[in-house]
Motif scaffolding. Sequence first.
Motif, PDB file in Angstrom:
ATOM      1  N   SER A  82       0.947  -1.153  -0.144  1.00 13.75           N
ATOM      2  CA  SER A  82      -0.003  -0.032   0.039  1.00 13.75           C
ATOM      3  C   SER A  82       0.893   1.215   0.202  1.00 13.75           C
ATOM      4  O   SER A  82       0.376   2.341  -0.393  1.00 13.75           O
ATOM      5  CB  SER A  82      -0.925  -0.128   1.276  1.00 13.75           C
ATOM      6  OG  SER A  82       0.048   0.193   2.395  1.00 13.75           O
ATOM      7  N   GLY A  83       2.081   1.111   0.459  1.00 17.62           N
ATOM      8  CA  GLY A  83       2.748   2.501   0.819  1.00 17.62           C
ATOM      9  C   GLY A  83       1.842   3.110   1.409  1.00 17.62           C
ATOM     10  O   GLY A  83       1.305   2.848   2.516  1.00 17.62           O
ATOM     11  N   SER A  84       2.079   4.531   1.485  1.00 13.93           N
ATOM     12  CA  SER A  84       1.120   5.552   2.363  1.00 13.93           C
ATOM     13  C   SER A  84      -0.006   6.043   1.646  1.00 13.93           C
ATOM     14  O   SER A  84      -0.389   7.096   1.640  1.00 13.93           O
ATOM     15  CB  SER A  84       1.935   6.701   2.637  1.00 13.93           C
ATOM     16  OG  SER A  84       2.874   6.380   3.734  1.00 13.93           O
ATOM     17  N   GLY A  85      -0.612   5.123   0.635  1.00 19.04           N
ATOM     18  CA  GLY A  85      -1.851   5.230   0.208  1.00 19.04           C
ATOM     19  C   GLY A  85      -1.838   5.936  -1.296  1.00 19.04           C
ATOM     20  O   GLY A  85      -3.089   6.510  -1.690  1.00 19.04           O
ATOM     21  N   ARG A  86      -0.759   5.628  -2.004  1.00 16.66           N
ATOM     22  CA  ARG A  86      -0.856   6.416  -3.537  1.00 16.66           C
ATOM     23  C   ARG A  86      -2.223   5.985  -4.219  1.00 16.66           C
ATOM     24  O   ARG A  86      -2.775   6.418  -4.872  1.00 16.66           O
ATOM     25  CB  ARG A  86       0.365   5.849  -4.060  1.00 16.66           C
ATOM     26  CG  ARG A  86       0.229   6.192  -5.732  1.00 16.66           C
ATOM     27  CD  ARG A  86       1.702   5.964  -6.445  1.00 16.66           C
ATOM     28  NE  ARG A  86       2.071   4.591  -6.447  1.00 16.66           N
ATOM     29  CZ  ARG A  86       3.343   4.279  -6.710  1.00 16.66           C
ATOM     30  NH1 ARG A  86       3.944   5.184  -7.515  1.00 16.66           N
ATOM     31  NH2 ARG A  86       3.689   3.073  -6.694  1.00 16.66           N
ATOM     32  N   VAL A  87      -2.348   4.550  -4.137  1.00 16.80           N
ATOM     33  CA  VAL A  87      -3.616   4.038  -4.560  1.00 16.80           C
ATOM     34  C   VAL A  87      -4.905   3.734  -3.592  1.00 16.80           C
ATOM     35  O   VAL A  87      -6.020   3.841  -4.033  1.00 16.80           O
ATOM     36  CB  VAL A  87      -3.224   2.576  -5.254  1.00 16.80           C
ATOM     37  CG1 VAL A  87      -4.588   1.889  -5.825  1.00 16.80           C
ATOM     38  CG2 VAL A  87      -2.187   2.564  -6.186  1.00 16.80           C
ATOM     39  N   ASP A 104       1.750  -3.807   3.881  1.00 18.84           N
ATOM     40  CA  ASP A 104       2.898  -3.309   3.809  1.00 18.84           C
ATOM     41  C   ASP A 104       3.775  -3.742   4.753  1.00 18.84           C
ATOM     42  O   ASP A 104       3.308  -4.137   5.887  1.00 18.84           O
ATOM     43  CB  ASP A 104       2.896  -1.897   3.588  1.00 18.84           C
ATOM     44  CG  ASP A 104       3.980  -1.231   2.894  1.00 18.84           C
ATOM     45  OD1 ASP A 104       3.918  -0.698   1.685  1.00 18.84           O
ATOM     46  OD2 ASP A 104       5.030  -1.088   3.210  1.00 18.84           O
ATOM     47  N   LEU A 105       5.268  -3.763   4.498  1.00 15.89           N
ATOM     48  CA  LEU A 105       6.125  -4.147   5.522  1.00 15.89           C
ATOM     49  C   LEU A 105       6.403  -3.189   6.618  1.00 15.89           C
ATOM     50  O   LEU A 105       6.947  -3.472   7.614  1.00 15.89           O
ATOM     51  CB  LEU A 105       7.545  -4.364   4.750  1.00 15.89           C
ATOM     52  CG  LEU A 105       7.785  -5.876   3.917  1.00 15.89           C
ATOM     53  CD1 LEU A 105       9.156  -5.630   3.507  1.00 15.89           C
ATOM     54  CD2 LEU A 105       7.688  -6.840   5.001  1.00 15.89           C
ATOM     55  N   TYR A 106       6.026  -1.765   6.221  1.00 16.12           N
ATOM     56  CA  TYR A 106       6.372  -0.774   7.209  1.00 16.12           C
ATOM     57  C   TYR A 106       5.024  -0.200   7.768  1.00 16.12           C
ATOM     58  O   TYR A 106       4.287   0.223   7.481  1.00 16.12           O
ATOM     59  CB  TYR A 106       6.877   0.313   6.399  1.00 16.12           C
ATOM     60  CG  TYR A 106       8.226  -0.391   5.626  1.00 16.12           C
ATOM     61  CD1 TYR A 106       9.513  -0.249   6.436  1.00 16.12           C
ATOM     62  CD2 TYR A 106       8.168  -0.777   4.406  1.00 16.12           C
ATOM     63  CE1 TYR A 106      10.565  -0.873   5.843  1.00 16.12           C
ATOM     64  CE2 TYR A 106       9.465  -1.077   3.695  1.00 16.12           C
ATOM     65  CZ  TYR A 106      10.556  -1.450   4.512  1.00 16.12           C
ATOM     66  OH  TYR A 106      11.760  -1.790   3.942  1.00 16.12           O
ATOM     67  N   ASP A 107       5.365  -0.043   9.330  1.00 20.87           N
ATOM     68  CA  ASP A 107       4.026   0.335  10.157  1.00 20.87           C
ATOM     69  C   ASP A 107       3.809   1.730   9.726  1.00 20.87           C
ATOM     70  O   ASP A 107       2.337   2.075   9.773  1.00 20.87           O
ATOM     71  CB  ASP A 107       4.393   0.087  11.678  1.00 20.87           C
ATOM     72  CG  ASP A 107       4.606  -1.398  11.868  1.00 20.87           C
ATOM     73  OD1 ASP A 107       3.935  -2.284  11.304  1.00 20.87           O
ATOM     74  OD2 ASP A 107       5.466  -1.342  13.084  1.00 20.87           O
ATOM     75  N   HIS A 108       4.650   2.736   9.393  1.00 21.71           N
ATOM     76  CA  HIS A 108       4.065   3.851   9.346  1.00 21.71           C
ATOM     77  C   HIS A 108       3.308   3.962   7.915  1.00 21.71           C
ATOM     78  O   HIS A 108       2.282   4.907   8.109  1.00 21.71           O
ATOM     79  CB  HIS A 108       5.270   4.893   9.032  1.00 21.71           C
ATOM     80  CG  HIS A 108       6.102   4.629   7.866  1.00 21.71           C
ATOM     81  ND1 HIS A 108       7.030   3.718   7.987  1.00 21.71           N
ATOM     82  CD2 HIS A 108       6.087   5.191   6.752  1.00 21.71           C
ATOM     83  CE1 HIS A 108       7.922   4.016   6.776  1.00 21.71           C
ATOM     84  NE2 HIS A 108       7.094   4.565   6.059  1.00 21.71           N
ATOM     85  N   HIS A 109       3.363   3.397   7.024  1.00 23.78           N
ATOM     86  CA  HIS A 109       2.480   3.286   5.910  1.00 23.78           C
ATOM     87  C   HIS A 109       1.139   2.720   6.171  1.00 23.78           C
ATOM     88  O   HIS A 109       0.167   3.392   5.865  1.00 23.78           O
ATOM     89  CB  HIS A 109       3.233   2.122   5.065  1.00 23.78           C
ATOM     90  CG  HIS A 109       4.416   2.760   4.196  1.00 23.78           C
ATOM     91  ND1 HIS A 109       4.464   4.199   3.613  1.00 23.78           N
ATOM     92  CD2 HIS A 109       5.390   2.301   3.578  1.00 23.78           C
ATOM     93  CE1 HIS A 109       5.270   4.446   3.166  1.00 23.78           C
ATOM     94  NE2 HIS A 109       6.246   3.196   2.997  1.00 23.78           N
ATOM     95  N   ILE A 110       1.134   1.309   6.723  1.00 26.31           N
ATOM     96  CA  ILE A 110      -0.332   0.975   6.888  1.00 26.31           C
ATOM     97  C   ILE A 110      -1.023   1.828   8.143  1.00 26.31           C
ATOM     98  O   ILE A 110      -2.359   1.929   8.180  1.00 26.31           O
ATOM     99  CB  ILE A 110      -0.093  -0.377   7.466  1.00 26.31           C
ATOM    100  CG1 ILE A 110       0.582  -0.915   8.575  1.00 26.31           C
ATOM    101  CG2 ILE A 110       0.454  -1.267   6.277  1.00 26.31           C
ATOM    102  CD1 ILE A 110       0.635  -2.179   9.065  1.00 26.31           C
ATOM    103  N   ASN A 111      -0.304   2.321   9.380  1.00 27.53           N
ATOM    104  CA  ASN A 111      -0.836   3.170   9.903  1.00 27.53           C
ATOM    105  C   ASN A 111      -1.541   4.201   9.475  1.00 27.53           C
ATOM    106  O   ASN A 111      -2.704   4.540   9.879  1.00 27.53           O
ATOM    107  CB  ASN A 111       0.072   3.333  11.199  1.00 27.53           C
ATOM    108  CG  ASN A 111       0.313   2.021  12.121  1.00 27.53           C
ATOM    109  OD1 ASN A 111      -0.519   1.060  12.064  1.00 27.53           O
ATOM    110  ND2 ASN A 111       1.405   2.356  12.744  1.00 27.53           N
ATOM    111  N   PHE A 112      -0.856   5.003   8.581  1.00 24.73           N
ATOM    112  CA  PHE A 112      -1.326   6.099   7.967  1.00 24.73           C
ATOM    113  C   PHE A 112      -2.546   5.658   7.046  1.00 24.73           C
ATOM    114  O   PHE A 112      -3.647   6.623   7.156  1.00 24.73           O
ATOM    115  CB  PHE A 112      -0.351   6.664   7.061  1.00 24.73           C
ATOM    116  CG  PHE A 112      -0.657   7.942   6.161  1.00 24.73           C
ATOM    117  CD1 PHE A 112      -0.674   9.120   7.049  1.00 24.73           C
ATOM    118  CD2 PHE A 112      -1.098   7.870   5.053  1.00 24.73           C
ATOM    119  CE1 PHE A 112      -1.034  10.601   6.337  1.00 24.73           C
ATOM    120  CE2 PHE A 112      -1.491   9.262   4.338  1.00 24.73           C
ATOM    121  CZ  PHE A 112      -1.240  10.248   5.061  1.00 24.73           C
ATOM    122  N   CYS A 113      -2.439   4.727   6.272  1.00 21.82           N
ATOM    123  CA  CYS A 113      -3.752   4.349   5.538  1.00 21.82           C
ATOM    124  C   CYS A 113      -4.951   3.999   6.576  1.00 21.82           C
ATOM    125  O   CYS A 113      -6.046   4.331   5.991  1.00 21.82           O
ATOM    126  CB  CYS A 113      -3.393   3.085   4.567  1.00 21.82           C
ATOM    127  SG  CYS A 113      -2.198   3.471   3.263  1.00 21.82           S
TER     128      CYS A 113
END
Length: 272
Positions: A82-87, A104-113
Amino acid sequence: MLQSHRSIQFCSNLRNYLDLWQTYSFNGFSKSLSPSDNENTVDEPWKLQHYYDVGEGALEIIVSSLIAAGRKAPRRILDFPSGSGRVTRHLRALFPEAEIGACDLYDHHINFCAEQFTATPIRSSDKLDDLSVGEWDVIFCGSLLSHLPAHLFWSAIRFMSRSLTDEGIAIVTLEGRHAVHIQDHKWKFIEDDLFDIARRDYNASGFGFVGYSEGFMGNFRRNSSYGIALTSPGWMMDGLLKMNEIRILSFTERAWDDHQDVLVFGRPGVNA
């Protein structure tokens, strides 16, 4: 002349997707950006617009793939990664009632989404053969297989295959034949000496990979191997043809952002 059930269903799907898209166009999408997202530099207006446009382009591909496959509007959609929600931001705007997983592998990405787009946060794994996330009607895998070596490439394909519902579809983007032309004539994915390592193997076998430099890998510390992957249609199809549990639905070159190829496969299996 009486319409067939298939024709009636096709027209119904078209009307439904048209209604959804009109609402999406009218309401727009969230333009919230994560301050922790170091993977996308949007410090100039054109870069920011491109970021949003590429996300919307993914949405167009997803809807077109659903219509072509004769699928109704999905209830469960996995954005992987997901990254930080580009899609993700566009998926939420088009499908407000759907469950959307941000994986996603990274918590800051999935938490933001989760916070911004009411997505279900799902921590991914570098060992995808061991990852279980349930079943999804749609899996969008944007710009992941364009960065993985061959063994992780097929691990990701297997993960998506077993994570689909009985009629689910996966939409996967890759760098293919046009990537070589881009490197030589348009812009650089990576330094030429590194790219040539991937080019050599690509020319020999149909698949080539080279890892990013150690300094650049600081942005991807959870990834065991990450770089540039070049995938020919023939090499990919040879592998997919061994997987009877899926059905190859389509393949289009340069379909996403005018350089990434798009593969669509799904269930039920080819012989089901």
